[in-house]
Design an enzyme around this catalytic site. Structure first.
Site, PDB file in Angstrom:
ATOM      1  CB  VAL A   1      -7.421   1.710   1.982  1.00 31.73           C
ATOM      2  CG1 VAL A   1      -6.966   0.508   1.186  1.00 31.73           C
ATOM      3  CG2 VAL A   1      -8.829   2.116   1.541  1.00 31.73           C
ATOM      4  N   GLY A   2      -5.158   1.635   4.410  1.00 30.69           N
ATOM      5  CA  GLY A   2      -3.929   1.122   5.025  1.00 30.69           C
ATOM      6  C   GLY A   2      -4.213   0.566   6.414  1.00 30.69           C
TER       7      GLY A   2
ATOM      8  CE  LYS B   1      -1.731   2.911   2.039  1.00 33.34           C
ATOM      9  NZ  LYS B   1      -1.421   4.315   1.692  1.00 33.34           N
TER      10      LYS B   1
ATOM     11  CD  GLU C   1      11.048  13.093  10.245  1.00 30.39           C
ATOM     12  OE1 GLU C   1       9.861  12.774  10.419  1.00 30.39           O
ATOM     13  OE2 GLU C   1      11.906  12.323   9.809  1.00 30.39           O
TER      14      GLU C   1
END
Ligand code: NAD
Length: 489
Positions: A220-221, A183, A392
């Site tokens: 969906v992941g 994915k 980050e």
């Protein structure tokens, strides 16, 4: 450059297919802001079909039990990738926005060149080891340790080095005998769908062994993480998403392998050649516009040489070539999308608010009105505890921090929730090694060395991840261990 290649279909159960809903989403070039094509927008039904196919292929085909077949198929894939390298190169530049120069290295050619190493490893790997004869509880027994594939792997990948990361996950997982549902990130779907097409059209990989599911919907992941038919999740992305993935995978006790964010430090010791430090720092700041998990985004300069170092860095970045990523002389392209650019500019503002000074850059370049560009930016007088030194940023922004000697440098470098990478420069290899050995990170470059390679394990300490990608360690992430005891007569 050749024209780029597109593939709007997914690969599910051996067939290149659109979404069952017929829906698509756009793939946008971040340097031109133009739509370069569309790709299938998978629904839960599509993901369900892909997981079912991967499960059947693992349980019912010879794939999991045939290392010879796997090695042959990986060599076929390597051959196909070589044959279509230039089409894939143009697509990578168009959808990722990375300079074409980077595709001759880590964005494309280097990971592709690593495939034969994985095939060789699978070919020579000791799948069974004998522990010899013993008599536990007085029972004569031959003991064998056998390594078997984990099963169905859900591979979820980011947009910054799509081909590299898709290959670094998928190929060792396949070599180990697993089946895969890949994915990719919605920003860079072709880096996965084109691999799907090459697999379908140029290899003998059986239907269902590799499935590629593209979707603009992160849910969906998430479905991949929750489905009990999936045995393991191999994820690369942000630490925030990594937390969600672990949580989603917890109820079914899935193995999770996580490659997450970083805030790596480049340490210059007081005897370092500042010329080489400045060159490394300029490249670390600008390589893929800072959108690399292992870029060293903190520069730790000795206090006595701080001004000298900053002045040299500003001088180096003044003429830095950035802009159109298809231009071979360009060293830095745009950020992936507008939202990401706003986020990066927000961090620069936050840095100023917390006391840092902008030595160069800091905004959107006037000469590049189109594309999601941010100037190479150096922040000085940065407090090691401030936001820009801790979080980050994922943009071309370097935080320069002063240190007072080797111990202080190690302390500042390790003052991070991340532990992905780092670098040390010194006139003495021995002194640099001593510092490198004290850094709590999964990789370190010493005096200009480069750790990258398909045979080198890569990954993070602390909140930079769990497990290692690539190397023998990366291959073994995709294996279970079975101990077999055979009664001896
Ligand atoms: P991201 O975490 O936003 O997304 C990564 C992938 O996760 C995408 O495919 C996305 O669709 C998917 N995703 C998002 N939410 C999800 C959910 N709830 N459940 C399941 N899947 C979900 O990361 P990104 O913005 O694509 O990439 C940048 C990040 O990746 C940075 O933090 C960078 O440091 C990290 N990264 C790490 C490494 C490494 O090897 N350690 C390498 C490259 C990038």
């Amino acid at each position: 450059m050749s024209s780029f290649w597109t593939e709007g279909n997914m690969l599910i159960d051996g067939r290149l297919v659109p979404s069952e809903s017929g829906e698509t989403f756009d793939n946008v070039n971040p340097a031109t802001e133009q739509v370069i094509g569309a790709v299938a927008n998978a629904t839960a039904v599509d993901m369900d079909a892909a997981i079912g196919a991967a499960r059947r292929a693992f349980d019912d085909t010879a794939w999991a039990r045939s290392p010879e077949m796997r090695v042959r198929c990986i060599r076929q894939l390597h051959e196909a990738l070589g044959r279509f390298a230039d089409d894939l190169r143009a697509t990578t530049v168009a959808e990722v926005g990375c300079p074409v120069a980077l595709t001759y290295g880590p964005q494309l050619d280097s990971p592709v060149a690593g495939l034969p190493w994985v095939a060789d490893l699978a070919e020579s790997y000791e799948w069974e080891t004998s522990l010899g004869l013993a008599e536990p509880f007085g029972m004569k027994t031959h003991r064998i340790v056998r390594r078997e594939p984990v099963g169905v792997i859900g591979a979820i990948t980011p947009w910054n080095y799509p081909v590299q990361i898709n290959l670094a996950k998928m190929v060792p997982a396949l070599a180990a005998g697993n089946t895969v549902v890949l994915k990719p990130a919605p920003d860079t779907p072709y880096g996965a769908t084109l691999l799907g097409r090459l697999i379908a059209e140029h290899t003998d990989i059986p239907a269902g062994v590799v499935n590629v599911v593209t979707s603009a919907d992160h849910a969906v992941g998430q479905q991949l993480c929750e489905d009990p038919r999936v045995d393991m999740i191999s994820f690369t992305g942000s630490t925030a998403t990594g937390t969600k993935i672990m949580t989603a995978a917890a109820p079914t006790i899935k193995k999770v392998f996580l490659e997450l964010g970083g805030k790596s430090a480049l340490i210059a010791l007081d005897d370092a050649d500042l010329g080489s430090v400045v060159t490394s720092a300029a490249f670390a700041t600008t390589t893929h516009a800072g959108q690399g998990c292992a870029n060293t985004t903190r520069l730790l300069l000795p206090r006595s040489r701080y001004r000298e170092g900053v002045d040299a860095l500003v001088e180096a970045l003044k003429g830095w070539p950035f802009g159109d990523p298809t231009d071979p002389s360009v060293l830095m392209g745009p950020l992936i999308r507008e939202e990401q650019r706003r986020r990066v500019l927000g961090y620069i503002d936050k840095g100023i608010e917390e006391g840092a000074t902008v030595a160069i850059g800091g905004g959107v370049p006037d000469h590049l009105p189109t594309g999601y560009f941010v100037e190479p930016t150096v922040l000085t007088d940065v407090d090691p505890d401030s936001t820009v030194a801790q979080e980050e940023i994922f943009g071309p922004v370097l935080a320069v921090i002063a240190h007072d000697g080797d111990d202080d440098a190690v302390r500042i470098a390790n003052n991070s929730r991340y532990g992905l990478s780092g670098a040390v420069v010194s006139a003495s290899d021995e002194r640099a090694r001593a510092v490198a050995d004290r850094m709590r990170t999964g990789t370190v470059n010493v005096n200009g060395g480069v750790f990258y390679g398909m045979d080198v394990p890569f990954g993070g300490y602390k909140q930079s991840g769990i497990g290692r990608e690539m190397g023998v360690a990366g291959f073994e992430e995709y294996l279970e261990i079975k101990s077999i005891a055979v009664g001896a007569r």
